[in-house]
Design an enzyme around this catalytic site. Sequence first.
Site, mmCIF file in Angstrom:
data_model
loop_
_atom_site.group_PDB
_atom_site.id
_atom_site.type_symbol
_atom_site.label_atom_id
_atom_site.label_comp_id
_atom_site.label_asym_id
_atom_site.label_seq_id
_atom_site.Cartn_x
_atom_site.Cartn_y
_atom_site.Cartn_z
ATOM 1 C CE LYS A 106 -4.461 -1.224 0.422
ATOM 2 N NZ LYS A 106 -5.593 -0.639 -0.315
ATOM 3 C CG ASP A 160 -10.955 -1.797 5.766
ATOM 4 O OD1 ASP A 160 -11.662 -1.589 6.751
ATOM 5 O OD2 ASP A 160 -11.411 -1.938 4.619
#
Length: 381
Positions: A69, A114
């Site tokens: 990410k 998340d």
Amino acid sequence: MRDPRLVANSLHAPTQVNRLTTAPERFHRTLPGYAPTPLVDAPHAAARLGVGTVRVKDESGRLGMPSFKVLGASWATYRVLLRHLGATVDEIPTLDALAQRVQGSGLRLCAATDGNHGRAVARMAQLLGLDAAILVPADMVPERISAIEAEGATVEIVDGGYDDAIMRSAAMASDTTLVVSDTSWEGYVDPPSWVVDGYSTMIAEILDQYRTQGVPAPTVVAAQIGVGAFAAAVARGFADSDSTRLVGVEPTQADCMTTSIETGSVTTIPGPQLSIMAGLNCGTPSLIAWPDVSSGYDSFVTITDDQVADAMRLMADDGIVSGESGAAGLGGLLAHRNALGLTPSDSVLVISTEGATDLASYRAIVGSTAASEADAKEMVR
């Protein structure tokens, strides 16, 4: 919650997919610790799938973090700050140059997450000397919250799911609080598009590694889907390959993209989404990712928590520490291999997008030996 299913994509039109960009790689090379992550052979997975080869792109150690990410978060943060400063890539080409411009500015980065995206935004804030506010859903495990706080960010737990955290982050945007989201909503499109662009560095690495390792190009690529940013980058990377099938994978409890494919347009599914695949617990596809994902994938499959746990254990057999979201791609192929028509002539690519970001869960699923290796990796980080 529906049973696991396979949905053929009636919207498949790969010529409509955007092409991969090479722009982020130059900036990524200025980040401390940048190096390509490994593309490794997974013979146990190949045997279980009944295919010729399985290669796994292992993202458990990307730039000192346990997830891919940071590639999207870093490029999007860079571009958000450049726009705020009214500067160009050529004027501020490196991380160090950007840090010199923004330190003492009073700016704050903000993101909903998340887990992995928010931690990556928090890491960028730390590197740049900025504050960060990260919004998380109420069901996030304490270990992931602690990891974000360890990056120096302030974490706010939002009453609700991921979509509720997104709404809260949008409401916090101001002249001094800059939102870096990996999903889009009406009026907010550029940063999530930059997140997708940021993942292009990983895709370029994969394509180069296939060439340099001299192994057959993938005939099947599985990509897990949350809001769709990562899946969009994968679609761009293989849009020109007529011989490659793309399979999108989602939890049965968070099948927003598969449902959208079935309805023919972006659809929000009811929440809460409570799969152990925390990074995939999303209720609405990103408006930015939708065109590439809906055009680029041949089919979509959904899987249960038990099915992804099976994939995590199989990854461990091949020496790969893969968390719940990281193993979802392989889980989708295992669960639907017969319906997908996999054969010994297939060369399969899966991307393990995260390591063991919840070590207690990883130990319970995979066992003590593999968990010890995960512990060692986390200690290094």
